[in-house]
Design a protein around this motif. Structure first.
Motif, mmCIF file in Angstrom:
data_model
loop_
_atom_site.group_PDB
_atom_site.id
_atom_site.type_symbol
_atom_site.label_atom_id
_atom_site.label_comp_id
_atom_site.label_asym_id
_atom_site.label_seq_id
_atom_site.Cartn_x
_atom_site.Cartn_y
_atom_site.Cartn_z
ATOM 1 N N LYS A 5 21.181 -16.043 36.466
ATOM 2 C CA LYS A 5 20.851 -14.919 35.568
ATOM 3 C C LYS A 5 20.527 -13.689 36.403
ATOM 4 O O LYS A 5 19.803 -13.784 37.399
ATOM 5 C CB LYS A 5 19.652 -15.278 34.685
ATOM 6 C CG LYS A 5 19.969 -16.363 33.667
ATOM 7 C CD LYS A 5 18.741 -16.752 32.871
ATOM 8 C CE LYS A 5 18.564 -15.867 31.642
ATOM 9 N NZ LYS A 5 17.512 -16.387 30.744
ATOM 10 N N PHE A 7 19.048 -9.669 36.402
ATOM 11 C CA PHE A 7 18.184 -8.775 35.630
ATOM 12 C C PHE A 7 18.305 -7.339 36.134
ATOM 13 O O PHE A 7 18.660 -7.095 37.289
ATOM 14 C CB PHE A 7 16.725 -9.244 35.722
ATOM 15 C CG PHE A 7 16.479 -10.526 34.990
ATOM 16 C CD1 PHE A 7 16.049 -10.521 33.671
ATOM 17 C CD2 PHE A 7 16.718 -11.749 35.601
ATOM 18 C CE1 PHE A 7 15.841 -11.704 32.978
ATOM 19 C CE2 PHE A 7 16.513 -12.941 34.922
ATOM 20 C CZ PHE A 7 16.069 -12.916 33.609
ATOM 21 N N GLY A 8 17.948 -6.404 35.244
ATOM 22 C CA GLY A 8 17.873 -4.992 35.613
ATOM 23 C C GLY A 8 19.177 -4.458 36.168
ATOM 24 O O GLY A 8 20.272 -4.740 35.650
ATOM 25 N N ILE A 9 19.051 -3.705 37.243
ATOM 26 C CA ILE A 9 20.216 -3.034 37.822
ATOM 27 C C ILE A 9 21.235 -4.046 38.362
ATOM 28 O O ILE A 9 22.434 -3.744 38.479
ATOM 29 C CB ILE A 9 19.771 -2.046 38.926
ATOM 30 C CG1 ILE A 9 20.889 -1.061 39.247
ATOM 31 C CG2 ILE A 9 19.299 -2.769 40.174
ATOM 32 C CD1 ILE A 9 20.452 0.145 40.052
ATOM 33 N N HIS A 44 21.023 -3.965 47.483
ATOM 34 C CA HIS A 44 19.902 -4.188 46.563
ATOM 35 C C HIS A 44 18.848 -5.108 47.169
ATOM 36 O O HIS A 44 19.157 -5.960 47.995
ATOM 37 C CB HIS A 44 20.415 -4.808 45.262
ATOM 38 C CG HIS A 44 21.333 -3.903 44.503
ATOM 39 N ND1 HIS A 44 20.879 -2.929 43.651
ATOM 40 C CD2 HIS A 44 22.684 -3.804 44.485
ATOM 41 C CE1 HIS A 44 21.911 -2.278 43.130
ATOM 42 N NE2 HIS A 44 23.018 -2.786 43.632
ATOM 43 N N ASP A 45 17.617 -4.918 46.717
ATOM 44 C CA ASP A 45 16.522 -5.806 47.098
ATOM 45 C C ASP A 45 16.085 -6.563 45.859
ATOM 46 O O ASP A 45 15.945 -5.965 44.790
ATOM 47 C CB ASP A 45 15.346 -4.994 47.649
ATOM 48 C CG ASP A 45 15.764 -4.196 48.873
ATOM 49 O OD1 ASP A 45 15.979 -4.814 49.913
ATOM 50 O OD2 ASP A 45 15.897 -2.959 48.754
ATOM 51 N N GLN A 47 14.144 -10.590 44.364
ATOM 52 C CA GLN A 47 13.569 -11.912 44.596
ATOM 53 C C GLN A 47 14.428 -12.946 43.880
ATOM 54 O O GLN A 47 15.145 -12.619 42.930
ATOM 55 C CB GLN A 47 12.137 -11.966 44.060
ATOM 56 C CG GLN A 47 11.196 -11.003 44.767
ATOM 57 C CD GLN A 47 11.147 -11.270 46.251
ATOM 58 O OE1 GLN A 47 10.795 -12.358 46.686
ATOM 59 N NE2 GLN A 47 11.529 -10.278 47.045
ATOM 60 N N ARG A 52 12.525 -20.610 36.955
ATOM 61 C CA ARG A 52 11.421 -19.684 36.632
ATOM 62 C C ARG A 52 10.259 -19.722 37.613
ATOM 63 O O ARG A 52 9.137 -19.369 37.265
ATOM 64 C CB ARG A 52 10.924 -19.934 35.207
ATOM 65 C CG ARG A 52 12.100 -19.794 34.271
ATOM 66 C CD ARG A 52 11.744 -19.787 32.846
ATOM 67 N NE ARG A 52 12.998 -19.685 32.108
ATOM 68 C CZ ARG A 52 13.139 -19.019 30.998
ATOM 69 N NH1 ARG A 52 12.117 -18.392 30.476
ATOM 70 N NH2 ARG A 52 14.297 -18.967 30.396
ATOM 71 N N LYS A 53 10.538 -20.143 38.805
ATOM 72 C CA LYS A 53 9.513 -20.094 39.850
ATOM 73 C C LYS A 53 10.107 -19.328 41.022
ATOM 74 O O LYS A 53 11.187 -19.673 41.518
ATOM 75 C CB LYS A 53 9.139 -21.522 40.256
ATOM 76 C CG LYS A 53 7.886 -21.575 41.020
ATOM 77 C CD LYS A 53 7.383 -22.987 41.187
ATOM 78 C CE LYS A 53 6.143 -22.878 42.064
ATOM 79 N NZ LYS A 53 5.509 -24.037 42.425
ATOM 80 N N ILE A 54 9.404 -18.287 41.459
ATOM 81 C CA ILE A 54 9.931 -17.463 42.549
ATOM 82 C C ILE A 54 9.834 -18.225 43.868
ATOM 83 O O ILE A 54 8.792 -18.811 44.181
ATOM 84 C CB ILE A 54 9.204 -16.097 42.603
ATOM 85 C CG1 ILE A 54 9.571 -15.300 41.347
ATOM 86 C CG2 ILE A 54 9.595 -15.315 43.858
ATOM 87 C CD1 ILE A 54 8.774 -14.044 41.114
ATOM 88 N N ALA A 70 17.538 -17.173 39.145
ATOM 89 C CA ALA A 70 17.403 -15.800 38.626
ATOM 90 C C ALA A 70 17.326 -14.803 39.773
ATOM 91 O O ALA A 70 16.654 -15.051 40.773
ATOM 92 C CB ALA A 70 16.157 -15.692 37.761
ATOM 93 N N LEU A 72 15.958 -11.245 40.654
ATOM 94 C CA LEU A 72 14.922 -10.383 40.073
ATOM 95 C C LEU A 72 14.671 -9.141 40.923
ATOM 96 O O LEU A 72 14.004 -9.216 41.947
ATOM 97 C CB LEU A 72 13.607 -11.171 39.968
ATOM 98 C CG LEU A 72 13.658 -12.507 39.235
ATOM 99 C CD1 LEU A 72 12.366 -13.270 39.439
ATOM 100 C CD2 LEU A 72 13.907 -12.273 37.753
ATOM 101 N N PRO A 73 15.164 -7.996 40.496
ATOM 102 C CA PRO A 73 14.839 -6.753 41.214
ATOM 103 C C PRO A 73 13.560 -6.128 40.647
ATOM 104 O O PRO A 73 13.159 -6.445 39.530
ATOM 105 C CB PRO A 73 16.039 -5.860 40.884
ATOM 106 C CG PRO A 73 16.415 -6.280 39.485
ATOM 107 C CD PRO A 73 16.070 -7.754 39.351
ATOM 108 N N ALA A 74 12.937 -5.256 41.417
ATOM 109 C CA ALA A 74 11.818 -4.472 40.876
ATOM 110 C C ALA A 74 12.400 -3.393 39.966
ATOM 111 O O ALA A 74 13.433 -2.805 40.275
ATOM 112 C CB ALA A 74 11.034 -3.822 42.007
ATOM 113 N N PHE A 75 11.752 -3.146 38.839
ATOM 114 C CA PHE A 75 12.143 -2.015 37.991
ATOM 115 C C PHE A 75 11.303 -0.810 38.417
ATOM 116 O O PHE A 75 10.209 -0.962 38.961
ATOM 117 C CB PHE A 75 11.864 -2.311 36.512
ATOM 118 C CG PHE A 75 12.689 -3.433 35.916
ATOM 119 C CD1 PHE A 75 13.700 -4.061 36.632
ATOM 120 C CD2 PHE A 75 12.444 -3.866 34.615
ATOM 121 C CE1 PHE A 75 14.457 -5.094 36.076
ATOM 122 C CE2 PHE A 75 13.185 -4.899 34.046
ATOM 123 C CZ PHE A 75 14.186 -5.514 34.777
#
Lengths: 78, 360
Positions: A5, A7-9, A44-45, A47, A52-54, A70, A72-75
């Motif tokens: 999955k 997310f974001g950008i 891109h940077d 996680q 569902r566990k980083i 997943a 997961l970028p920072a928004f």
């Protein structure tokens, strides 16, 4: 097949929110590097979470068929 | 004020209401998230609210920043938001700060509060908030937006993880609402979730998002919650270079060089007598063209490249560096507006993009 999955950008860059992938390495670090190259995510940077566990140590993590990975970028906005 | 509909909640009661009355919350940013959550915190009975934002109200804010009106365009957000709340809630103690949170003022301001809510729209400020809250020993509620998605979490709460535990390296590609676009309900909903986290933390009930990252997608209504690991080593509070932000209005009024680090040909064009363009990719080779002693204000499309350019220049010995809060689009719009206001200015403008303007 593991599901990935975005997310974001990253979803925008990959042009899809999720995909199922076939994998030839169970090493999470290798798998992430392959997806990074496939989708041109080098600039891109983000996680990585599995089920569902980083995960901080990608190289020590073995991916299973049923895993959900997943990106997961920072928004930034607000 | 009659808080009976809150106090009859078994989890809330008079005790939680008193805790809220005793609480002091700092809201960093009075934009989309801030204007959503501020009225609800004030209405619920928070004792003291601090609002910090150096931005002015712009026409493009109004579709989602619902506490502002057309007649207030050009006014300081922190002051207008504060007056709006004070006119409605007479018992509320308010303090407004009309600058941006920066390395110089962060610790002094934050020590007056016991909870911080991040309603900013840039990532460098979040690292600053993280470190300042760690130093002050107070928790903070994180919220941020990418188009129809929002992230919410709680950091530094009961020895829980920090923002730096979640994102150890600063993103190079995240973009703000001004570039990515946003609808009002998205910031409204994420702001509400933040206000709700703040109330739970103060009252001490429910399960907070400490140690978890919530991502809410408003296009699909899906919610994903991810567990964050607290790093064994203490999150780095090492002294790293931090970008200082400047508003577009202050940048235009200053005597600083306006350094555009976008690539050649990127739109919109910016024209100003103090304008210089050196694309980020060329900066390492062409920085000698810049005056080390002269103040530099850096901008790009969204702020991501500006932050990288600022860090690079700082490493090369530049100390008078600020980054524009916003991007080229807002700067270009503001310059055109100013030219329309003062036609004489156009005669002074020198549109040479390649030479470094002198101080004279």
């Amino acid at each position: 097949m593991p599901k990935v999955k975005y997310f974001g950008i990253l979803a925008e860059t990959v042009n899809q929110a999720e995909e199922e992938i076939s994998f030839d390495s169970e090493n999470l670090e290798v798998l992430v590097a392959q997806l990074k190259e496939k989708h041109s995510l080098e600039a891109h940077d983000f996680q990585i979470a599995v089920n569902r566990k980083i995960i901080s140590d990608l190289s020590a993590f073995k991916v299973k068929d049923s895993d959900e990975i997943a990106f997961l970028p920072a928004f930034a906005g607000g | 004020m009659d808080y009976s509909r809150q106090t009859i909640l078994p989890q809330w009661g008079e005790a939680a209401q008193q805790k809220l009355r005793d609480s002091k919350i700092l809201v960093v940013g009075a934009g989309g998230l801030g204007s959503a959550l501020l009225p609800y915190l004030a209405a619920a009975g928070v004792g003291k609210l601090g609002i910090i934002d150096g931005d002015l109200i712009e026409a493009s804010n109004l579709p989602r920043q619902v506490i502002y009106s057309e007649s207030q365009i050009g006014s300081l957000k922190a002051e207008v938001a504060s007056a709006y709340l004070q006119s409605r809630y007479s018992e509320l103690s308010l303090v407004s700060y009309t600058s941006f949170l920066n390395e110089t003022n962060a610790c002094e301001i934050i020590q007056n509060f016991d909870l911080l809510i991040d309603a900013t729209d840039d990532i460098p400020t979040r690292y600053l908030i993280d470190e300042a809250c760690l130093a002050a020993g107070i928790p903070w509620v994180y919220g941020s937006i990418h188009q129809f998605e929002g992230q919410v979490s709680v950091f530094n709460f009961n020895n829980g993880p920090s923002y730096r535990d979640l994102f150890p390296t600063q993103s190079r590609s995240a973009i703000s609402c001004s570039e990515a676009g946003v609808l009002g309900p998205t910031v409204g909903l994420i702001g509400m979730l933040q206000a709700n986290e703040a109330l739970k933390i103060i009252a001490g009930f429910g399960t907070s998002l400490s140690g978890k990252l919530l991502i809410y997608n408003l296009l699909t209504n899906s919610q994903d919650i991810f567990e964050i690991e607290k790093k064994k080593e203490s999150p780095s509070i090492e002294k790293s270079f931090r970008t200082e932000l400047i508003s577009i209005a202050d940048a235009i009024q200053s005597q600083a060089i306006l350094l555009d680090v976008r690539s050649f040909g990127e739109l919109p064009e910016v024209s100003h007598k103090r304008y210089v363009q050196i694309p980020l990719a060329e900066l390492a080779d062409r920085w000698q063209n810049l005056d080390l002693e002269r103040e530099l204000v850096i901008f790009c499309q969204s702020g991501a490249r500006s932050a990288q350019a600022a860090e690079l220049l700082n490493g090369l010995g530049f100390r008078r560096i600020k980054v524009i809060k916003g991007g080229a689009k807002e700067l270009a719009e503001k310059l055109i507006y100013e030219i329309e206001q003062d036609t004489s200015r156009t005669q002074e403008n020198d549109y040479n993009h390649n030479e470094i303007p002198s101080d004279q």
